[in-house]
Design a protein around this motif. Structure first.
Motif, short mmCIF file in Angstrom:
data_model
loop_
_atom_site.label_atom_id
_atom_site.label_comp_id
_atom_site.label_asym_id
_atom_site.label_seq_id
_atom_site.Cartn_x
_atom_site.Cartn_y
_atom_site.Cartn_z
N ALA A 10 61.04 -38.27 100.81
CA ALA A 10 60.02 -37.28 100.44
C ALA A 10 58.92 -37.20 101.50
N ALA A 11 58.52 -38.36 102.01
CA ALA A 11 57.47 -38.39 103.04
C ALA A 11 57.94 -37.67 104.30
N ALA A 12 59.16 -37.95 104.68
CA ALA A 12 59.69 -37.34 105.91
C ALA A 12 59.79 -35.82 105.76
N CYS A 13 60.28 -35.37 104.59
CA CYS A 13 60.40 -33.93 104.37
C CYS A 13 59.02 -33.27 104.39
N ALA A 14 58.04 -33.93 103.77
CA ALA A 14 56.69 -33.36 103.76
C ALA A 14 56.14 -33.30 105.18
N ARG A 15 56.38 -34.36 105.93
CA ARG A 15 55.82 -34.41 107.28
C ARG A 15 56.42 -33.32 108.18
N ALA B 234 59.38 -39.78 81.92
CA ALA B 234 60.05 -39.58 83.20
C ALA B 234 59.10 -40.08 84.29
N ARG B 235 59.68 -40.73 85.28
CA ARG B 235 58.89 -41.14 86.44
C ARG B 235 59.34 -40.26 87.59
N ILE B 236 58.36 -39.68 88.27
CA ILE B 236 58.72 -38.81 89.38
C ILE B 236 57.97 -39.22 90.65
N VAL B 237 58.56 -38.82 91.76
CA VAL B 237 57.96 -39.04 93.07
C VAL B 237 57.52 -37.69 93.61
N THR B 238 56.33 -37.64 94.18
CA THR B 238 55.81 -36.40 94.74
C THR B 238 56.34 -36.19 96.16
N VAL B 239 56.26 -34.93 96.61
CA VAL B 239 56.68 -34.62 97.98
C VAL B 239 55.42 -34.33 98.79
N GLU C 128 50.56 -29.89 91.96
CA GLU C 128 50.13 -31.26 92.21
C GLU C 128 51.15 -32.08 92.98
N VAL C 129 52.41 -31.90 92.60
CA VAL C 129 53.42 -32.85 93.09
C VAL C 129 54.20 -32.32 94.29
N ASP C 130 54.12 -31.00 94.51
CA ASP C 130 54.88 -30.40 95.62
C ASP C 130 54.05 -29.27 96.20
N PRO C 131 52.87 -29.59 96.71
CA PRO C 131 51.94 -28.53 97.14
C PRO C 131 52.52 -27.61 98.22
N MET C 132 53.45 -28.12 99.02
CA MET C 132 54.01 -27.29 100.08
C MET C 132 55.20 -26.47 99.61
N GLY C 133 55.60 -26.69 98.38
CA GLY C 133 56.74 -25.92 97.85
C GLY C 133 58.05 -26.27 98.51
#
Lengths: 454, 454
Positions: free
Chosen positions: A69-74, A179-184, A433-438
């Motif tokens: 997720a971090a890499a995709c966001a970056r 549910a536990r989720i991870v943000t992007v 909140e969790v995927d601000p960049m879409g």
């Protein structure tokens, strides 16, 4: 490495950033894994043909999910989570390439207690039930794809199924505990969604965070008996099915009336489907079989009765119900497709009868009795002989004009596919909140507009 | 032996014929055991005052039951079966003397398998649940008298109770799997009644054979949590109770809205019943508590929450519901009695509201949400401030005129006490077979006419 057609320009850098998280870039494999069962719809089949991720990434832990997720966001790379990709709306098909995030490696069972399991999203549902069986427990609800589908995929892309005659759908309060989720984001974090809040990921196609754990309520694992009951008419199968659905003393998991000629396509159990007759497929607790038969009386003929099992070697009868009914016919005739209907509970038999009468040549009747909002009604996945997209739209419009709710399965966005033709406000807000960049499964939540880049 | 007032002339001979079957003839004891809780009704209290058997007989086996039945048939002595005599209609009160047949000695558990128990009728329901608990099982339904009532007494004299919000009443197909009965003839025999046929003994007050075994379906013994939730108004408690009753994802056993001032009589839990407010008493599976609270939101205030238990030392909250609600008030005020109502499922809240508004001084609102015929509705045991029998009849007539079904609890016959004001045709026909001389609990099935003596 095989050449990838027009890969994301940052793909190489992204893959480097993933370290030892397993990655597949071989184009044929990635293309194959980028598909789900959208081809049940001729409309979606045309629209989604050729869509593919650039790379398949298979994390094994939440920490690895965060790394992806971090890499995709970056690098601004789209990321489309997938379970077993048994959905029918293209839920797991990446529209804009990027990463296909295979979550089937997250299979840890954290705990089972007080009638609840907490586990990773990647567990295959039949395998989870096999693990729970020694404790006398099983999942409340499962799709007809249970032997392939994952817990997380069902929550992210499904709505109900076998078990909904007792517990209603996944939307009912209490059917998803947490549910536990991870943000992007460049620095992803995990969020625990409890109770109502867990609905933010239900049927959101993975657009509202990457599920890394689920807490699901369980049901008693009764010994189930599955049966085929033959009726002279579909109306007869509907009427008895309705009576059985209303019989609260009879513990049941599935009541599916199916009109002829659909049973003629039921390969292995074809010998138990008499020519020209409708069938009812049921799953009843062993302790209730005698009462079920007493209620049936002389109304129908039981042609097959056996212990239900998910084990290999026998096709469970539920694999002839829900959207597997459509699949059985599609295997022989690619000229059909299907609808998703919800009938009014206070005139369910009349309403189903009206729709069958309105489209005598085009619609093959097939319902499942369910509880919806606390009331017994029928949902339906009728098989439709497809002619044109316009006619398909007209058939759906005629249903709606006659009080039948339609969840259009021939569209790829959350909004168009919902009965209310819009995305859940909670889900849109949460996505910000969790995927601000879409980046999560872009294109599936069409009413979402990413925040302007900083 | 104490003198018995006007005993049956053949009583001595009958007792001789019983051999070593335990017998009590001491008049005070027999009179005391000949009563049940009919005194909730001022009408029945006047009619049944002083009614007593001549002798209490306590068989320990089916063979002994047969010996008693044979002797009664031979000497023409009435025989009234009883469990724990916790009923409210005088079910277990002998109208014509004779034998009071105490079945509390028949407590054998024959087997437990596939989610079913087969046992003697005399088992106390809470003791049976305690035996089943290690297997994760419990009875589907029980009355509020569970800690005293017997399995057989519930089947013979009851209709539903705690658990009916999930499984409906005892009448629902599947809720009584089988009953074994002994006939009253010079040479008694046993008959196994399976499925629908077992309904011949349900709520027949022991007129249709002597139950010697029952096969009852079981439910998962979830860890239950019991709660008191306070609401500003009874209408508020009803509205939320209805929503909770319709929430199929929330596993529950009891939802009982109770209007003020009834909770002011709830001795032990009075501190948790805020002055002037209505309460909702609920039992929810531990796994569903979080969802229940989310559904509740800010609608009501949870004043008590604790694990449910039948163990001694704590009064289970279900002992403030069903007809125990009435009892709690009767302890302080003998001027009240009650009704038995079933509201129409499609306008349940409106209908309950109408009845409360119609009798603002006389009726204290109290409902239980149940499933009935597959639909969520409310039954009610409203407490009534009693004035005259005529007014009580008028109140019931006004309920019926407004679409509320009444099962009159102020009458002693099966016919008058049923919602349909008649005995079940199956039960009358069956009685001719199993009790041709009409010796079983005579006077309770008034439409039965014994066959002429040969």
């Amino acid at each position: 490495m095989t050449a990838i057609p027009q890969p994301h320009p940052k793909l190489g850098a992204l893959i480097d950033a993933l370290g030892d998280v397993p990655v597949v870039t071989e184009a044929a494999t990635v293309r194959k894994r980028s598909r789900d069962f959208f081809w049940y719809s001729p409309i979606l089949n045309a629209q989604l043909h050729g869509k593919s991720a650039d790379v398949l990434v298979s994390p094994r832990t939440e920490a690895e999910v965060m790394r992806v997720a971090a890499a995709c966001a970056r690098f601004g790379v789209p990321i489309t989570p997938r379970g077993a990709a048994t959905g029918n709306y293209g839920q797991a098909v990446p529209l804009h390439g990027g990463v296909l995030l295979d979550l089937s490696g997250l299979t840890e069972v954290e705990w089972v207690r007080g009638g609840v399991v907490r586990c990773g999203p990647g567990l295959v549902m039949s395998e989870l039930d096999a693990m729970l069986a020694p404790q006398g427990l099983e999942q409340r609800l499962h799709p007809s794809t249970k032997r392939r589908a994952t817990v997380g995929g069902f929550v992210a892309g499904g709505s109900g199924g076998i078990g909904s005659i007792t517990y209603g759908g996944l939307r009912e309060p209490g059917n998803i505990r947490a549910a536990r989720i991870v943000t992007v984001e460049p620095e992803p974090h995990a969020i625990e969604l409890r109770g109502d809040a867990a609905q933010k990921v239900n049927r959101a196609y993975g657009t509202t965070g990457i599920i890394t754990a689920l807490e699901m309520p369980l049901a008693p694992a009764w010994p189930w008996v599955e049966m085929i009951v033959a009726f002279d008419t579909f109306a007869g199968a509907m009427a008895f099915g309705h009576a059985a659905a209303l019989a609260d003393g009879i513990v049941k998991k599935l009541i599916a009336p199916i009109a002829w000629p659909l049973p003629s396509f039921f390969a292995e159990v074809r010998p138990f489907c008499p020519e020209g007759r409708a069938v009812l497929i049921v799953m009843v607790a062993e302790a209730s079989v005698e009462s079920f038969k007493a209620l049936l009386g002389g109304d129908g003929d039981i042609t097959l009765e056996r212990p239900a099992s998910d084990a290999p070697g026998q096709t469970p009868l539920y694999e002839y119900t829900w959207n597997h009914t459509t699949l059985q016919m599609l295997k022989a005739d690619r000229g059909v497709t299907y609808l998703q209907c919800l009938f009014p509970h206070d005139r369910v038999l009349e309403s189903v009868g009206e729709m069958c009468a309105m489209f005598p040549e085009e619609l093959l009747g097939h319902c499942e009795f369910i509880r919806f909002g606390g009331r017994v009604t029928a949902s339906a996945l009728p098989v439709i002989r497809f002619s044109t997209p316009e006619r398909l739209d007209a058939i759906m419009a005629l249903h709606e004009a006659h009080g039948v709710m339609i969840a259009n399965p021939h569209v790829m966005t959350l909004e168009d596919g919902s009965r209310h033709k819009r995305a859940d406000a909670d889900q849109i807000g949460f996505k910000r909140e969790v995927d601000p960049m879409g980046l999560l499964n872009p294109g599936k939540m069409r009413s979402f507009v990413p925040a302007p880049r900083a």
